[in-house]
Design a protein around this motif. Sequence first.
Motif, PDB file in Angstrom:
ATOM      1  N   ALA A   1       8.961  50.275 121.859  1.00  0.00           N
ATOM      2  CA  ALA A   1       9.450  51.115 123.052  1.00  0.00           C
ATOM      3  C   ALA A   1       8.283  51.249 124.191  1.00  0.00           C
ATOM      4  O   ALA A   1       8.179  52.254 124.557  1.00  0.00           O
ATOM      5  CB  ALA A   1       9.973  52.344 122.303  1.00  0.00           C
ATOM      6  N   LEU A   2       7.359  51.058 123.423  1.00  0.00           N
ATOM      7  CA  LEU A   2       5.907  50.815 125.038  1.00  0.00           C
ATOM      8  C   LEU A   2       6.668  50.474 125.826  1.00  0.00           C
ATOM      9  O   LEU A   2       7.110  48.915 125.581  1.00  0.00           O
ATOM     10  CB  LEU A   2       4.716  50.838 124.405  1.00  0.00           C
ATOM     11  N   PRO A   3       6.065  50.483 127.232  1.00  0.00           N
ATOM     12  CA  PRO A   3       5.746  49.262 128.170  1.00  0.00           C
ATOM     13  C   PRO A   3       5.600  47.532 127.708  1.00  0.00           C
ATOM     14  O   PRO A   3       4.475  47.473 127.357  1.00  0.00           O
ATOM     15  CB  PRO A   3       4.752  50.058 129.546  1.00  0.00           C
ATOM     16  N   ALA A   4       6.091  46.795 128.252  1.00  0.00           N
ATOM     17  CA  ALA A   4       6.209  45.551 128.020  1.00  0.00           C
ATOM     18  C   ALA A   4       5.191  45.096 129.066  1.00  0.00           C
ATOM     19  O   ALA A   4       4.345  43.606 127.789  1.00  0.00           O
ATOM     20  CB  ALA A   4       6.977  44.553 128.289  1.00  0.00           C
ATOM     21  N   VAL A   5       4.802  45.359 129.598  1.00  0.00           N
ATOM     22  CA  VAL A   5       3.400  44.913 129.911  1.00  0.00           C
ATOM     23  C   VAL A   5       1.858  44.973 128.977  1.00  0.00           C
ATOM     24  O   VAL A   5       1.531  43.658 129.359  1.00  0.00           O
ATOM     25  CB  VAL A   5       3.468  45.418 131.457  1.00  0.00           C
ATOM     26  N   TYR A   6       1.778  45.896 128.882  1.00  0.00           N
ATOM     27  CA  TYR A   6       0.950  46.078 127.576  1.00  0.00           C
ATOM     28  C   TYR A   6       0.978  45.018 126.283  1.00  0.00           C
ATOM     29  O   TYR A   6       0.212  45.151 126.031  1.00  0.00           O
ATOM     30  CB  TYR A   6       0.831  47.580 127.504  1.00  0.00           C
ATOM     31  N   ASN A   7       1.803  44.822 126.000  1.00  0.00           N
ATOM     32  CA  ASN A   7       2.084  43.773 124.900  1.00  0.00           C
ATOM     33  C   ASN A   7       1.874  42.900 124.731  1.00  0.00           C
ATOM     34  O   ASN A   7       2.709  41.977 123.099  1.00  0.00           O
ATOM     35  CB  ASN A   7       4.164  44.528 124.895  1.00  0.00           C
ATOM     36  N   GLN A   8       1.771  42.168 126.423  1.00  0.00           N
ATOM     37  CA  GLN A   8       1.883  40.253 126.258  1.00  0.00           C
ATOM     38  C   GLN A   8       0.581  39.770 125.638  1.00  0.00           C
ATOM     39  O   GLN A   8      -0.868  40.980 126.388  1.00  0.00           O
ATOM     40  CB  GLN A   8       2.067  39.927 127.189  1.00  0.00           C
ATOM     41  N   TYR A   9       0.584  38.544 125.282  1.00  0.00           N
ATOM     42  CA  TYR A   9      -0.823  37.986 125.465  1.00  0.00           C
ATOM     43  C   TYR A   9      -0.893  37.097 125.732  1.00  0.00           C
ATOM     44  O   TYR A   9       0.319  35.965 125.544  1.00  0.00           O
ATOM     45  CB  TYR A   9      -1.336  38.135 123.117  1.00  0.00           C
ATOM     46  N   PHE A  10      -1.788  36.405 126.476  1.00  0.00           N
ATOM     47  CA  PHE A  10      -1.680  35.642 127.125  1.00  0.00           C
ATOM     48  C   PHE A  10      -2.938  34.502 125.891  1.00  0.00           C
ATOM     49  O   PHE A  10      -4.409  34.179 126.192  1.00  0.00           O
ATOM     50  CB  PHE A  10      -3.012  35.165 128.609  1.00  0.00           C
ATOM     51  N   ARG A  11      -2.473  32.809 126.497  1.00  0.00           N
ATOM     52  CA  ARG A  11      -2.453  32.203 125.477  1.00  0.00           C
ATOM     53  C   ARG A  11      -3.519  30.609 126.722  1.00  0.00           C
ATOM     54  O   ARG A  11      -3.089  30.174 127.609  1.00  0.00           O
ATOM     55  CB  ARG A  11      -1.814  30.764 125.123  1.00  0.00           C
ATOM     56  N   CYS A  12      -4.917  31.238 126.474  1.00  0.00           N
ATOM     57  CA  CYS A  12      -5.842  30.701 127.354  1.00  0.00           C
ATOM     58  C   CYS A  12      -5.948  29.592 128.063  1.00  0.00           C
ATOM     59  O   CYS A  12      -6.179  29.067 128.947  1.00  0.00           O
ATOM     60  CB  CYS A  12      -7.409  31.268 126.798  1.00  0.00           C
ATOM     61  N   ASN A  13      -5.300  28.815 126.656  1.00  0.00           N
ATOM     62  CA  ASN A  13      -5.509  26.684 127.302  1.00  0.00           C
ATOM     63  C   ASN A  13      -3.670  26.645 128.186  1.00  0.00           C
ATOM     64  O   ASN A  13      -3.992  25.917 128.622  1.00  0.00           O
ATOM     65  CB  ASN A  13      -5.203  26.595 125.872  1.00  0.00           C
ATOM     66  N   ALA A  14      -3.576  28.293 128.383  1.00  0.00           N
ATOM     67  CA  ALA A  14      -2.728  27.127 129.312  1.00  0.00           C
ATOM     68  C   ALA A  14      -1.732  28.583 130.481  1.00  0.00           C
ATOM     69  O   ALA A  14      -0.879  28.598 130.833  1.00  0.00           O
ATOM     70  CB  ALA A  14      -0.886  27.071 128.384  1.00  0.00           C
ATOM     71  N   ASP A  15      -3.212  29.475 130.293  1.00  0.00           N
ATOM     72  CA  ASP A  15      -3.049  30.448 131.464  1.00  0.00           C
ATOM     73  C   ASP A  15      -3.893  30.849 132.409  1.00  0.00           C
ATOM     74  O   ASP A  15      -5.111  30.214 132.918  1.00  0.00           O
ATOM     75  CB  ASP A  15      -3.856  31.525 130.841  1.00  0.00           C
TER      76      ASP A  15
END
Length: 371
Positions: free
Chosen positions: A123-137
């Motif tokens: 239920a928390l803001p989605a923007v904080y729940n994303q993890y970026f994979r550095c090899n494709a960021d």
Amino acid sequence: MSTTSFLIRKDQLPTTRLHTATNEPLADGQVRVRIDSFALTSNNITYAAFGDAMSYWQFFPTGEEGWGSIPVWGFGSVVQSLHPGVAVGERLYGYWPMSSTAVLSPDRLTSARFTDAAAHRAALPAVYNQYFRCNADPLYTPDTEDLQALLRPLFITSWLIDDFMADNDFFGGSTMLLSSASSKTAYGTAFQLHQRKGIEVIGLTSPANVAFCESLGCYDRVVTYDALDTIAADTPAVYVDFAGNGELRNAIHARFANLKYSCSIGGTHVEQLAAQGAGKDLPGPRATLFFAPAQIKKRTAEWGADEFGRRMVAAWHDFLAAVTRAKNPWLRPEHHHGGEAVQTAYAQVLAGKGDPRTGHILSLYKQPGGL
């Protein structure tokens, strides 16, 4: 294996302690991440100050009544995986607890990112729940990890503020008044606004930070808080409030009879406007929270997601080039490793002390590479 965490007393932010606990076995679909480094800025102190009102304490519950873990931005490496789509050794950028490790439940995987599907975060803001994979960021470069941790979440807000102002023709104003001008988010905003023709950017700051703000090269003028009378009262101005200082907001509204817009930078939740005090009885325009997700949604619809991303990445790289210029680098990362060093850095940031050119990068994991 064990995890060391830095805990803060929710109702007494200066009160902290270190806690070490044995790691529980992973469940199917989970991964364990070693948190290699994370930034600590005044933005994280805001997370703590609004921890209950804005649910920041809920991201990484400690299980101990009255004690919380402040969310931070940084980098980690996967050290254990029971998820077929995430390999051991993968590097991630995202939102972490102030700890040496974290457990994630990856979901909605793409080549560039995934979401933590832990039930308590649903239920928390989605923007904080994303993890970026550095090899494709597209924002990632290995040699700028420290600057990404320190500036990336703040600069995206800065870029959106500038775009919002331009999108609204600066509300008819020609002068932008930015409070807390030495802060990283204000500087990023000034950097963007300075590129706009016909717009004067005035930085408001304390006497101690005047020289620093002037050295940044993106404020047309730097004015101390007690010298507002040096700015013409009939200036068609827009106020961008990074400080959340009610007394200063009152002074701005009282002095500038031609104030076109008053913008409060409080994060991504409309509730913060009430929490900070909107100032319903102020003269002039009502102080209005800048709601970043609304501008993201608008521009994504207008430009398309790919073009939105392209413009943001281009702006980020331009900003990094300015921040890291060899002749006069604006920001110097300072590393702190271990519990005592983290406690010392936290106390300094909490007290608002230190050189604005210094950026604190912290780590709680046991080197070399262990847990």
